[in-house]
Write a protein that holds these residues in place. Structure first.
Motif, PDB file in Angstrom:
ATOM      1  N   LEU A   1      -6.674   5.877  -2.747  1.00  0.00           N
ATOM      2  CA  LEU A   1      -7.106   5.078  -1.600  1.00  0.00           C
ATOM      3  C   LEU A   1      -6.114   3.967  -1.285  1.00  0.00           C
ATOM      4  CD1 LEU A   1     -10.912   4.839  -2.431  1.00  0.00           C
ATOM      5  CD2 LEU A   1      -9.917   5.931  -0.424  1.00  0.00           C
ATOM      6  N   ARG A   2      -5.511   3.403  -2.336  1.00  0.00           N
ATOM      7  CA  ARG A   2      -4.555   2.309  -2.125  1.00  0.00           C
ATOM      8  C   ARG A   2      -3.268   2.808  -1.481  1.00  0.00           C
ATOM      9  NH1 ARG A   2      -5.445  -3.049  -2.126  1.00  0.00           N
ATOM     10  NH2 ARG A   2      -3.823  -3.670  -3.580  1.00  0.00           N
TER      11      ARG A   2
ATOM     12  N   LEU B   1     -16.228   4.165  -2.708  1.00  0.00           N
ATOM     13  CA  LEU B   1     -15.175   3.234  -3.106  1.00  0.00           C
ATOM     14  C   LEU B   1     -14.287   2.950  -1.903  1.00  0.00           C
ATOM     15  CD1 LEU B   1     -14.040   1.701  -5.610  1.00  0.00           C
ATOM     16  CD2 LEU B   1     -12.369   3.518  -5.809  1.00  0.00           C
ATOM     17  N   GLY B   2     -13.925   1.681  -1.725  1.00  0.00           N
ATOM     18  CA  GLY B   2     -13.037   1.303  -0.630  1.00  0.00           C
ATOM     19  C   GLY B   2     -11.770   0.687  -1.194  1.00  0.00           C
ATOM     20  N   ASN B   3     -10.725   0.639  -0.363  1.00  0.00           N
ATOM     21  CA  ASN B   3      -9.447   0.115  -0.873  1.00  0.00           C
ATOM     22  C   ASN B   3      -9.242  -1.366  -0.552  1.00  0.00           C
ATOM     23  OD1 ASN B   3      -8.784   0.030   1.802  1.00  0.00           O
ATOM     24  ND2 ASN B   3      -7.029   1.416   1.667  1.00  0.00           N
TER      25      ASN B   3
ATOM     26  N   SER C   1       1.975   0.946  -1.801  1.00  0.00           N
ATOM     27  CA  SER C   1       2.979   1.960  -1.537  1.00  0.00           C
ATOM     28  C   SER C   1       2.978   3.040  -2.620  1.00  0.00           C
ATOM     29  CB  SER C   1       4.363   1.313  -1.478  1.00  0.00           C
ATOM     30  OG  SER C   1       4.597   0.629  -2.683  1.00  0.00           O
ATOM     31  N   ILE C   2       2.287   2.766  -3.729  1.00  0.00           N
ATOM     32  CA  ILE C   2       2.244   3.756  -4.808  1.00  0.00           C
ATOM     33  C   ILE C   2       1.591   5.042  -4.316  1.00  0.00           C
ATOM     34  CG2 ILE C   2       1.134   4.298  -7.011  1.00  0.00           C
ATOM     35  CD1 ILE C   2       1.476   1.413  -7.773  1.00  0.00           C
ATOM     36  N   GLN C   3       2.283   6.137  -4.533  1.00  0.00           N
ATOM     37  CA  GLN C   3       1.699   7.422  -4.162  1.00  0.00           C
ATOM     38  C   GLN C   3       0.634   7.756  -5.174  1.00  0.00           C
ATOM     39  OE1 GLN C   3       1.968   9.721  -1.557  1.00  0.00           O
ATOM     40  NE2 GLN C   3       2.708   7.854  -0.634  1.00  0.00           N
ATOM     41  N   ASP C   4      -0.253   8.657  -4.786  1.00  0.00           N
ATOM     42  CA  ASP C   4      -1.449   8.847  -5.594  1.00  0.00           C
ATOM     43  C   ASP C   4      -1.097   8.989  -7.075  1.00  0.00           C
ATOM     44  OD1 ASP C   4      -1.389  12.173  -5.303  1.00  0.00           O
ATOM     45  OD2 ASP C   4      -2.671  11.352  -6.892  1.00  0.00           O
ATOM     46  N   GLY C   5      -1.770   8.168  -7.872  1.00  0.00           N
ATOM     47  CA  GLY C   5      -1.384   8.042  -9.273  1.00  0.00           C
ATOM     48  C   GLY C   5      -2.118   8.997 -10.202  1.00  0.00           C
TER      49      GLY C   5
ATOM     50  N   GLY D   1      -3.867   1.073   5.726  1.00  0.00           N
ATOM     51  CA  GLY D   1      -4.948   0.244   6.287  1.00  0.00           C
ATOM     52  C   GLY D   1      -6.191   0.271   5.417  1.00  0.00           C
ATOM     53  N   ASP D   2      -7.306  -0.277   5.965  1.00  0.00           N
ATOM     54  CA  ASP D   2      -8.576  -0.237   5.240  1.00  0.00           C
ATOM     55  C   ASP D   2      -9.094   1.198   5.227  1.00  0.00           C
ATOM     56  OD1 ASP D   2      -8.670  -3.020   4.866  1.00  0.00           O
ATOM     57  OD2 ASP D   2      -9.481  -3.310   6.881  1.00  0.00           O
ATOM     58  N   ALA D   3      -9.544   1.654   4.066  1.00  0.00           N
ATOM     59  CA  ALA D   3     -10.061   3.020   3.966  1.00  0.00           C
ATOM     60  C   ALA D   3     -11.100   3.094   2.868  1.00  0.00           C
ATOM     61  CB  ALA D   3      -8.918   3.992   3.667  1.00  0.00           C
ATOM     62  N   ALA D   4     -11.971   4.095   2.979  1.00  0.00           N
ATOM     63  CA  ALA D   4     -13.005   4.247   1.957  1.00  0.00           C
ATOM     64  C   ALA D   4     -13.468   5.687   1.859  1.00  0.00           C
ATOM     65  CB  ALA D   4     -14.192   3.351   2.279  1.00  0.00           C
ATOM     66  N   LEU D   5     -13.895   6.052   0.652  1.00  0.00           N
ATOM     67  CA  LEU D   5     -14.565   7.330   0.443  1.00  0.00           C
ATOM     68  C   LEU D   5     -16.047   7.053   0.692  1.00  0.00           C
ATOM     69  CD1 LEU D   5     -14.631  10.286  -0.704  1.00  0.00           C
ATOM     70  CD2 LEU D   5     -14.997   9.247  -2.948  1.00  0.00           C
ATOM     71  N   ILE D   6     -16.673   7.825   1.583  1.00  0.00           N
ATOM     72  CA  ILE D   6     -18.090   7.587   1.831  1.00  0.00           C
ATOM     73  C   ILE D   6     -18.890   8.877   1.613  1.00  0.00           C
ATOM     74  CG2 ILE D   6     -17.704   5.674   3.445  1.00  0.00           C
ATOM     75  CD1 ILE D   6     -18.428   7.576   5.701  1.00  0.00           C
TER      76      ILE D   6
END
Lengths: 240, 235
Positions: free
Chosen positions: B180-181, B198-200, A235-239, B185-190
């Motif tokens: 990304l976090r 990097l994926g979350n 839930s953390i917004q972009d840090g 849902g599941d996500a990634a930079l490609i």
């Protein structure tokens, strides 16, 4: 016991006493003579042990009338060390450990299928059961790694066994130390037993598939732990 | 379907961070080019004297941009005088000190680092645009798992090389993972070759190639020119 081992034993006992709260931070240790007598060692050995504790920052020796050796910090526990490992190891590195482990384990288990004898299979089965019988995380880690090392022993390869030992040392404590979600010993045991069956029936394709899935699941657990410890909630917004 | 707000925010954050790195890289490239143009004056080939001062540009870059582990310049071999050193690449050592990286550039040698064939160089050379290459194992180069931003430059109108920077994958992780976090849902930079930068989650692991075709997989291209980066996510 050689002097150096005795000094280590004293370090160990004092550290444990602090860990258990028998000695508290800020407290003064008994005078050196009393400690020597308590541990049954000479002054030189005792001073060596105290020197080691000082180097680790656990005790501090102050001079003067109100001087003496004081406990100044809690020794680091295994959990602290493992948490540090998760914080300092990146996901790419954890994935890479899994890649290497997959390579080693796939060949190991194929060779074990070809080379294991009945008594190897019995031993593997016994070691697989030992994992579910282990009652604490501290006991599960060695039980788990022992099983994997014995697979390489059954494969008749000292080099693969050494590689397996190294890989186990690198990650098995991380796998079983319950930092976030505890790893399930029953499922791991079931997977080990299924592997033993594939080895016993000489089914290399199946055994390889099973061991690769097993490692993948272990690595996912490590990555999940890393994400939880290192990057907290989603839930953390972009840090940045 | 419109992407969820979290996805848009994450894409914006990633775009802004990556654009920042790309701009710094281009700035380095422009500084290298203008220094060389000035030093070379009438000469056609880059010689030892022309390299003086490039180290300072790399140092400044690394001091300012702590995310980078290395920075510098690789020259096109035909733009360098016979026997000259065709690179000026500096990296941050474990101790934090900045030192020049050495490569074996002897064709045929077992440790030959043929950088002109590496995509960060060759793509920049052929397209004339900046490149993003990685994650890759930089064997015989920096010898770690890294990615490289590179921007081409010309001297007196001819392509002369690329300036760029290296980022360790392990250093990148803490910088962009929070974005990304923030996606539920599941996500990634490609990257442009569908490889995960990097994926979350464990679903998209760094270095893996994404097989397209999963119906629940969505893609949002990041607005950073020429780098070919996208964000994929499963709502």
């Amino acid at each position: 016991m050689p002097e150096i081992e005795r000094a280590d034993a004293i370090v160990d006992r004092i550290t444990k006493a602090i860990g258990l709260g028998l000695l508290k931070v800020g407290e003064r240790l008994p005078p050196e003579a009393a400690l020597s007598e308590m541990f049954g060692v000479g002054g030189a050995t005792l001073r060596e042990a105290l020197g080691d504790l000082r180097e680790r920052g656990i005790v501090e020796t102050r001079r003067g009338r109100s001087g003496g050796t004081f406990v100044v910090s809690q020794p680091r526990t295994q959990t602290d060390t493992i948490r540090d490992w998760f914080l300092s190891t990146s996901i790419s590195e954890i994935r890479d450990i899994g890649d290497e482990h997959s390579a080693i384990a796939a060949t190991t288990v194929r060779l074990a299928c070809e080379r294991a004898e009945a008594h190897d299979v019995d031993r593997l089965q016994e070691l697989a059961r030992a994992l579910v019988l282990a009652s604490t995380p501290e006991l599960r880690a060695p039980a788990d790694s022992r099983f994997h090392i014995e697979l390489a022993v059954a494969a008749q390869s000292p080099r693969l066994a050494n590689a397996e030992i190294r890989l186990q040392e690198e990650t098995v404590q991380q796998l079983w130390t319950p930092l976030t979600v505890a790893f399930d010993p029953e499922q791991a045991t079931a997977e080990h037993l299924e592997l033993v069956r594939a080895v016993a029936q000489d089914q290399p394709e199946k055994a390889q598939k099973l061991v690769l899935e097993h490692i993948r699941r272990n690595i996912f657990h490590l990555i999940d732990t890393k994400l939880t410890l290192g990057y907290a909630a989603r839930s953390i917004q972009d840090g940045q | 379907m419109k992407p969820a707000t979290e996805v848009v925010h994450a894409a914006d954050a990633l775009t802004s961070w990556i654009s920042g790195v790309a701009m710094e890289t281009q700035k380095l490239s422009r500084s290298v080019a203008s220094l060389l143009e000035h030093k070379l004056a009438g000469k056609s080939k880059i010689d030892k004297a022309a390299l003086v001062g490039l180290d300072e540009l790399s140092r400044e870059f690394l001091t300012k941009n702590t995310f980078a582990v290395g920075a510098g310049t690789f020259f096109a071999t035909e733009s360098v005088e016979e026997g000259g050193r065709p690179w000026e690449w500096w990296s941050r050592k474990e101790s934090g000190a900045i030192g020049r990286l050495d490569f074996d550039l002897t064709p045929g040698s077992s440790r030959y680092y043929n950088y002109e064939k590496l995509p960060f160089f060759s793509t920049a050379a052929s397209t004339g645009e900046q490149t993003f290459w990685g994650p890759y194992v930089d064997y015989l180069g920096f010898e770690e798992y890294i990615l490289t931003f590179a921007a081409p430059f010309s001297v007196h109108g001819n392509f002369a090389g690329v300036a760029g920077c290296d980022i360790r994958i392990k250093d990148l992780e803490p910088l962009i993972m929070p974005s990304l976090r923030a996606i539920p849902g599941d996500a990634a930079l490609i990257n442009a070759s569908n490889r995960v930068v990097l994926g979350n989650s464990g679903r998209y692991l760094v270095g893996e190639r994404i097989k397209s075709g999963s119906p629940d997989q969505h893609r949002l291209d990041l607005d950073v020119p020429h780098l070919g980066l996208s964000l994929i996510y499963t709502p």
